[in-house]
Design an enzyme around this catalytic site. Structure first.
Site, PDB file in Angstrom:
ATOM      1  CG  HIS A   1      -1.783   1.148   1.360  1.00 57.41           C
ATOM      2  ND1 HIS A   1      -3.367   1.295   1.683  1.00 57.41           N
ATOM      3  CD2 HIS A   1      -1.719   2.364   2.015  1.00 57.41           C
ATOM      4  CE1 HIS A   1      -3.760   2.482   1.677  1.00 57.41           C
ATOM      5  NE2 HIS A   1      -2.446   2.718   2.111  1.00 57.41           N
ATOM      6  CD  GLU A   2       1.349   3.449   3.409  1.00 55.65           C
ATOM      7  OE1 GLU A   2       2.161   4.436   3.492  1.00 55.65           O
ATOM      8  OE2 GLU A   2       1.099   2.438   4.548  1.00 55.65           O
TER       9      GLU A   2
HETATM   10  C1  4LI Z   1      -5.921   2.292  16.962  1.00 54.15           C
HETATM   11  C2  4LI Z   1      -4.587   1.521  16.894  1.00 54.15           C
HETATM   12  C3  4LI Z   1     -11.385  -2.174  10.476  1.00 54.15           C
HETATM   13  C4  4LI Z   1     -12.027  -1.035   9.127  1.00 54.15           C
HETATM   14  C5  4LI Z   1     -10.160  -3.137  10.334  1.00 54.15           C
HETATM   15  C6  4LI Z   1      -5.571   1.873  15.462  1.00 54.15           C
HETATM   16  C7  4LI Z   1      -3.589   1.660  16.558  1.00 54.15           C
HETATM   17  C8  4LI Z   1     -10.322  -1.438   8.757  1.00 54.15           C
HETATM   18  C9  4LI Z   1      -8.982  -2.981   9.510  1.00 54.15           C
HETATM   19  C10 4LI Z   1      -4.758   1.196  14.052  1.00 54.15           C
HETATM   20  C11 4LI Z   1      -9.484  -1.530   8.316  1.00 54.15           C
HETATM   21  C12 4LI Z   1      -3.206   1.009  15.684  1.00 54.15           C
HETATM   22  C13 4LI Z   1      -6.039  -0.180   8.657  1.00 54.15           C
HETATM   23  C14 4LI Z   1      -5.486  -0.203   7.615  1.00 54.15           C
HETATM   24  C15 4LI Z   1      -6.989  -0.965   8.192  1.00 54.15           C
HETATM   25  C16 4LI Z   1     -10.749  -0.037   6.962  1.00 54.15           C
HETATM   26  C17 4LI Z   1      -2.858   2.234   7.254  1.00 54.15           C
HETATM   27  C18 4LI Z   1      -6.132   0.084  13.077  1.00 54.15           C
HETATM   28  C19 4LI Z   1      -4.387   1.316  12.400  1.00 54.15           C
HETATM   29  C20 4LI Z   1      -6.353  -0.440  11.873  1.00 54.15           C
HETATM   30  C21 4LI Z   1      -4.415   0.952  10.620  1.00 54.15           C
HETATM   31  C22 4LI Z   1      -2.235   0.836   5.204  1.00 54.15           C
HETATM   32  C23 4LI Z   1      -4.382  -0.310   4.809  1.00 54.15           C
HETATM   33  C24 4LI Z   1      -3.290   0.762   6.403  1.00 54.15           C
HETATM   34  C25 4LI Z   1      -7.848  -3.672   9.700  1.00 54.15           C
HETATM   35  C26 4LI Z   1     -12.166   0.009   5.211  1.00 54.15           C
HETATM   36  C27 4LI Z   1      -3.888   4.126   7.679  1.00 54.15           C
HETATM   37  N1  4LI Z   1      -5.211  -0.224   8.415  1.00 54.15           N
HETATM   38  N2  4LI Z   1      -7.461  -0.834   9.081  1.00 54.15           N
HETATM   39  N3  4LI Z   1      -6.554  -0.714   7.000  1.00 54.15           N
HETATM   40  N4  4LI Z   1      -4.998   0.733  13.546  1.00 54.15           N
HETATM   41  N5  4LI Z   1      -4.959   0.037  10.461  1.00 54.15           N
HETATM   42  N6  4LI Z   1      -4.038   0.359   5.959  1.00 54.15           N
HETATM   43  N7  4LI Z   1      -8.294  -1.532   6.585  1.00 54.15           N
HETATM   44  N8  4LI Z   1     -11.474  -0.593   6.373  1.00 54.15           N
HETATM   45  N9  4LI Z   1      -4.398   2.559   7.063  1.00 54.15           N
HETATM   46  O1  4LI Z   1     -10.028  -0.325   6.993  1.00 54.15           O
HETATM   47  O2  4LI Z   1      -2.318   2.798   7.761  1.00 54.15           O
HETATM   48  S1  4LI Z   1      -2.618  -0.510   4.055  1.00 54.15           S
HETATM   49 CL1  4LI Z   1      -2.337   0.070  14.428  1.00 54.15          CL
HETATM   50 NI    NI Z   2      -2.637   5.290   2.612  1.00 57.63          NI
END
Ligand code: 4LI
Ligand code: NI
Length: 186
Positions: free
Chosen positions: A156-157
């Site tokens: 993704h990055e």
């Molecule tokens: C709080 C503290 C539910 C919805 C679950 C949150 C610490 C989605 C997931 C986090 C989803 C942390 C994440 C990404 C998704 C959704 C990214 C929560 C942060 C989950 C990261 C780059 C895609 C990355 C798993 C539409 C900002 N991150 N969730 N996807 N987390 N986080 N991506 N999907 N549904 N995005 O987004 O950093 S790759 Cl660590």
């Molecule tokens: Ni992004």
């Protein structure tokens, strides 16, 4: 430190540009950029600080997302996940994916992006495993093999560095089609 107001949003042309190669030794500006991108991820993953500064949590942040068209991204995967999937924390500079698994994978809940304000539903098919060559902030070359969630994040990055956003990969007619034999990551 970076706040949400500093994050470029979908529609800003910088997110659609091919980023420029970074030269070594890093300039003072590039070193600061690297430090601030990793700081954003660390603060955003701390529940109290995240709330205090009204951030959106992230595990990856690419330089174009803070307005800098440079081949640099921060990746900070949370420590959970099964033991076979090692956590990854680094600034990746001039990264190149040198090999991809045939096996495809997708996050079962879809992907989110700090630059995309609305949820765009659908599977984002990616390689389940990738080998990435990159330089760290000291110019040292690394070759890492990542799988599952960390592999999804790094793809993704790296996409951001080439002007691609996650929803570009979603099948518009059939966002949740599970045709191929991809695996789903929770
Ligand atoms: C709080 C503290 C539910 C919805 C679950 C949150 C610490 C989605 C997931 C986090 C989803 C942390 C994440 C990404 C998704 C959704 C990214 C929560 C942060 C989950 C990261 C780059 C895609 C990355 C798993 C539409 C900002 N991150 N969730 N996807 N987390 N986080 N991506 N999907 N549904 N995005 O987004 O950093 S790759 Cl660590
Ligand atoms: Ni992004």
């Amino acid at each position: 430190m970076y706040l949400m107001k500093d994050i470029t949003r979908d529609g800003n042309p910088v997110l659609r540009k091919q980023a420029e190669k970074v030269q070594f030794p890093l300039s003072k500006e590039d070193r600061e950029l690297a430090d601030k991108m990793m700081e954003y991820l660390e603060i955003s993953q701390d529940p109290e600080l995240c709330e205090k500064y009204q951030l959106r949590a992230g595990v990856g942040l690419a330089a174009p997302q803070v307005g800098e068209s440079k081949l640099m991204a921060a990746v900070l995967t949370p420590p959970e996940g099964d033991e076979t999937e090692s956590p990854f924390k680094d600034i990746i500079i001039n990264p190149v994916i040198i090999s991809n698994s045939v096996q495809q994978a997708a996050l079962s809940v879809g992907e989110g992006c700090l630059s995309v304000d609305k949820d765009i539903e659908g599977y984002v098919p990616r390689s389940d495993r990738v080998t990435v060559r990159y330089q760290d902030v000291n110019g040292e070359e690394h070759t890492v093999r990542l799988k599952h969630y960390p592999a999804i994040i790094i793809q993704h990055e790296i996409d951001h560095l080439h002007g691609t956003l996650f929803y570009d990969h979603i099948d518009k007619e059939n966002p949740f089609s599970r045709t191929s034999d991809e695996i789903f990551i929770d």
